[in-house]
Design a protein around this motif. Structure first.
Motif, short mmCIF file in Angstrom:
data_model
loop_
_atom_site.label_atom_id
_atom_site.label_comp_id
_atom_site.label_asym_id
_atom_site.label_seq_id
_atom_site.Cartn_x
_atom_site.Cartn_y
_atom_site.Cartn_z
N LEU A 249 0.84 -1.19 0.00
CA LEU A 249 0.00 0.00 0.00
C LEU A 249 0.88 1.24 0.00
N THR A 250 0.47 2.24 -0.76
CA THR A 250 1.24 3.47 -0.85
C THR A 250 0.30 4.67 -0.82
N ASP A 251 0.83 5.81 -0.41
CA ASP A 251 0.03 7.03 -0.41
C ASP A 251 0.31 7.88 -1.65
N ASP A 252 1.03 7.31 -2.60
CA ASP A 252 1.32 8.01 -3.85
C ASP A 252 1.24 7.02 -5.01
N LYS A 253 0.33 7.25 -5.93
CA LYS A 253 0.12 6.33 -7.06
C LYS A 253 1.38 6.18 -7.92
N GLU A 254 2.24 7.20 -7.91
CA GLU A 254 3.45 7.15 -8.73
C GLU A 254 4.39 6.01 -8.31
N ASP A 255 4.30 5.62 -7.04
CA ASP A 255 5.15 4.52 -6.56
C ASP A 255 4.82 3.23 -7.31
N PHE A 256 3.53 2.95 -7.44
CA PHE A 256 3.14 1.73 -8.16
C PHE A 256 3.37 1.88 -9.66
N ARG A 257 3.13 3.08 -10.18
CA ARG A 257 3.35 3.30 -11.61
C ARG A 257 4.80 3.03 -11.98
N ASP A 258 5.73 3.50 -11.15
CA ASP A 258 7.15 3.25 -11.42
C ASP A 258 7.47 1.76 -11.31
N ALA A 259 6.85 1.10 -10.30
CA ALA A 259 7.13 -0.32 -10.09
C ALA A 259 6.65 -1.17 -11.25
N ILE A 260 5.44 -0.92 -11.74
CA ILE A 260 4.89 -1.73 -12.83
C ILE A 260 5.57 -1.39 -14.16
N HIS A 261 6.07 -0.16 -14.27
CA HIS A 261 6.77 0.23 -15.49
C HIS A 261 8.09 -0.53 -15.62
N ASP A 262 8.76 -0.76 -14.50
CA ASP A 262 10.06 -1.46 -14.51
C ASP A 262 9.92 -2.96 -14.23
N ASP A 264 9.56 -6.86 -14.50
CA ASP A 264 10.03 -7.90 -15.40
C ASP A 264 8.89 -8.87 -15.65
N GLU A 265 8.40 -8.93 -16.89
CA GLU A 265 7.24 -9.77 -17.21
C GLU A 265 7.50 -11.24 -16.91
N ALA A 266 8.77 -11.63 -16.94
CA ALA A 266 9.11 -13.03 -16.66
C ALA A 266 8.84 -13.39 -15.20
N SER A 267 8.69 -12.37 -14.36
CA SER A 267 8.45 -12.61 -12.93
C SER A 267 6.98 -12.84 -12.63
N GLY A 268 6.13 -12.80 -13.65
CA GLY A 268 4.72 -13.03 -13.44
C GLY A 268 3.93 -11.73 -13.44
N GLU A 269 2.96 -11.63 -12.56
CA GLU A 269 2.07 -10.47 -12.52
C GLU A 269 2.26 -9.69 -11.23
N LEU A 270 2.01 -8.40 -11.31
CA LEU A 270 2.08 -7.51 -10.15
C LEU A 270 0.83 -6.65 -10.13
N TYR A 271 0.18 -6.60 -8.96
CA TYR A 271 -1.05 -5.82 -8.82
C TYR A 271 -0.90 -4.79 -7.71
N GLY A 272 -1.67 -3.74 -7.84
CA GLY A 272 -1.66 -2.69 -6.83
C GLY A 272 -3.07 -2.25 -6.49
N LEU A 273 -3.29 -1.94 -5.22
CA LEU A 273 -4.57 -1.39 -4.75
C LEU A 273 -4.31 0.08 -4.43
N ILE A 274 -4.92 0.96 -5.22
CA ILE A 274 -4.64 2.39 -5.10
C ILE A 274 -5.86 3.11 -4.50
N PRO A 275 -5.76 3.57 -3.24
CA PRO A 275 -6.87 4.33 -2.65
C PRO A 275 -7.00 5.70 -3.31
N LEU A 276 -8.13 6.33 -3.14
CA LEU A 276 -8.38 7.63 -3.76
C LEU A 276 -7.36 8.67 -3.30
N ASP A 277 -7.02 8.65 -2.01
CA ASP A 277 -6.06 9.64 -1.50
C ASP A 277 -4.71 9.52 -2.20
N ALA A 278 -4.33 8.31 -2.57
CA ALA A 278 -3.07 8.12 -3.30
C ALA A 278 -3.18 8.66 -4.72
#
Length: 431
Positions: A249-262, A264-278
């Protein structure tokens, strides 16, 4: 206490001219404080309501193998979220994508966009009803190619509801694609949430961007009847972590955006739950600035009321020296004299605050009927072109307690020496 109350009320009525200025300060100061508080809460509520529409709800579930990937097994994800939340909620499939290379064209005139929001107008009717629709209607969508655009874009195109536009955008492979869309509605919103944003039928946008059949990159969760608190979000995150590979969980959506952008697809899937405040982290500066201004105004008014009460009471006490001496001659203790003045102050503050509350409510009612859409830079704070104050009784009572404590303390500090005067001293001072 009954004795002091009766005495205080009679004194206020008998010396009403002396207390008129104090009463006026209490009424005006309280009215301004409450109006500022109610208006600011209304402005913050407007920001939140607009962001709810823009992001699709209170929570956003997103992810996959890369930053633009389709959420796989979308129905299974929806079922899992529904079972974990276990309360009344609305779930929306959405496509959110950058539209800076996209163009709307009408009769040779074109304009750029910033963001696409691919939505199902039928399922999101409840949420989208919060838009200030000035022309057309969401319920009159002709087929699967409807679009909602802002008045700003409609004016630039000289288009109206029902007109057919050409939507030109870029596909996943980098090719230019075009399609016809019909203006189902035009909404008034010149803020960051609306000016260059278009809400497009999700099926129409899916075929235009060509990212695969039934492409969806967001699941939005909206709670129409209650707030989904931080504790609820943390619990939901823990449940999801037991099933999926979840980003913390993060209070800034950019944290997850950076993580999913970098990622590695070979590692499987990555999901994030982004609250409105983030999601609205970028607007936190505006929110904090509003709160700071409100706190400053309230502090200044508290000082005015406190200092005004203290200085005026100093004069009143001097004029009532004989009365204080009489109280002392009749056997009243120092504490009793203090209680007389404190009780007077209390009733004065109560009456002044109540009158100020009524005045602020009347001012709030008048303010809510003023159309402020002509102030375009103010649109982010408006609800359907009006500033709708949010009445909060709990905050009002808390503010009243602060006024009582600070002002009574100031008054007590002012009269602390006067109550120690002796009957002889009072007569000598009068003489």
């Amino acid at each position: 206490m009954r004795f002091y109350s009766n005495l205080a009320l009679k004194t206020l009525l008998y010396n009403k001219k002396q207390y008129a200025s104090l009463f006026t300060v209490c009424v005006v100061g309280s009215a301004i404080m409450l109006l500022v508080l109610f208006s600011t809460d209304g402005m913050l509520k407007s920001i939140r309501d607009k962001s709810l529409i823009y992001y699709g709800g209170d929570l956003v579930f997103r992810g996959g193998r890369n930053s633009i990937a389709n959420i796989p097994d979308i129905d299974e994800k929806l079922s899992t979220l529904d079972s974990f939340i276990g309360q009344e909620a609305e779930f929306y499939k959405r496509i959110d994508c950058d539209a800076t290379s996209s163009t709307l064209i009408f009769e040779g005139v074109e304009t750029r966009l910033w963001q696409f929001r691919g939505v199902d107008f039928t399922s999101e009717r409840n949420l989208l009803s919060g838009l200030n629709i000035t022309a057309g209607d969401i319920g009159e969508l002709p087929g699967r190619n409807g679009i909602l655009i802002s008045e700003f874009l409609a004016d630039k195109l000289s288009a109206k509801a029902g007109d057919s536009l050409i939507l030109q955008t870029t596909t996943e492979d980098g090719y230019m694609n075009t399609g016809d869309v019909i203006i189902a509605g035009i909404f008034c919103d010149s803020s960051v949430f609306g000016t260059y944003t278009a809400y497009v039928d999700i099926k129409a946008l899916d075929s235009l961007i060509d990212r695969g059949k039934d492409y969806v990159n967001r699941i939005s969760v909206y709670f129409p009847n209650r707030d989904f608190g931080k504790k609820d979000i943390v619990n939901l995150q823990k449940k999801l972590e037991a099933v999926y590979n979840m980003f913390p969980l993060t209070d800034d959506k950019e944290d997850f955006r950076d993580a999913i952008h970098d990622w590695d697809e070979a590692s499987g899937e990555l999901y994030g739950l982004i609250p409105l405040d983030a999601n609205i982290k970028d607007l936190q500066f505006i929110i904090d600035a509003l709160k700071a201004v409100v706190n400053l105004v309230i502090f200044i008014l508290l000082v005015i009321i406190g200092v005004g009460m203290g200085s005026t009471y100093r004069i009143i006490v001097i004029k009532r020296t004989t009365e204080i001496g009489t109280f002392r001659a009749l056997g009243m203790k120092h504490l009793g004299v203090r209680m007389v003045f404190i009780t007077e102050s209390f009733y004065l503050l109560v009456l002044g605050f109540l009158a100020g509350l009524v005045l602020s409510l009347l001012a709030s009612w008048g303010l809510s009927h003023m159309n402020l859409s002509f102030v375009s830079a103010f649109e982010i704070f408006l609800t359907k072109s009006h500033l709708i104050p949010s009445i909060n009784i709990v905050k009002s009572l808390f503010l009243f307690l602060i006024v009582i404590v600070t002002t009574i303390s100031t008054t007590l500090f002012t009269i602390r020496n006067a109550v120690h005067i002796s009957p002889v001293g009072a007569l000598a001072t009068t003489a």
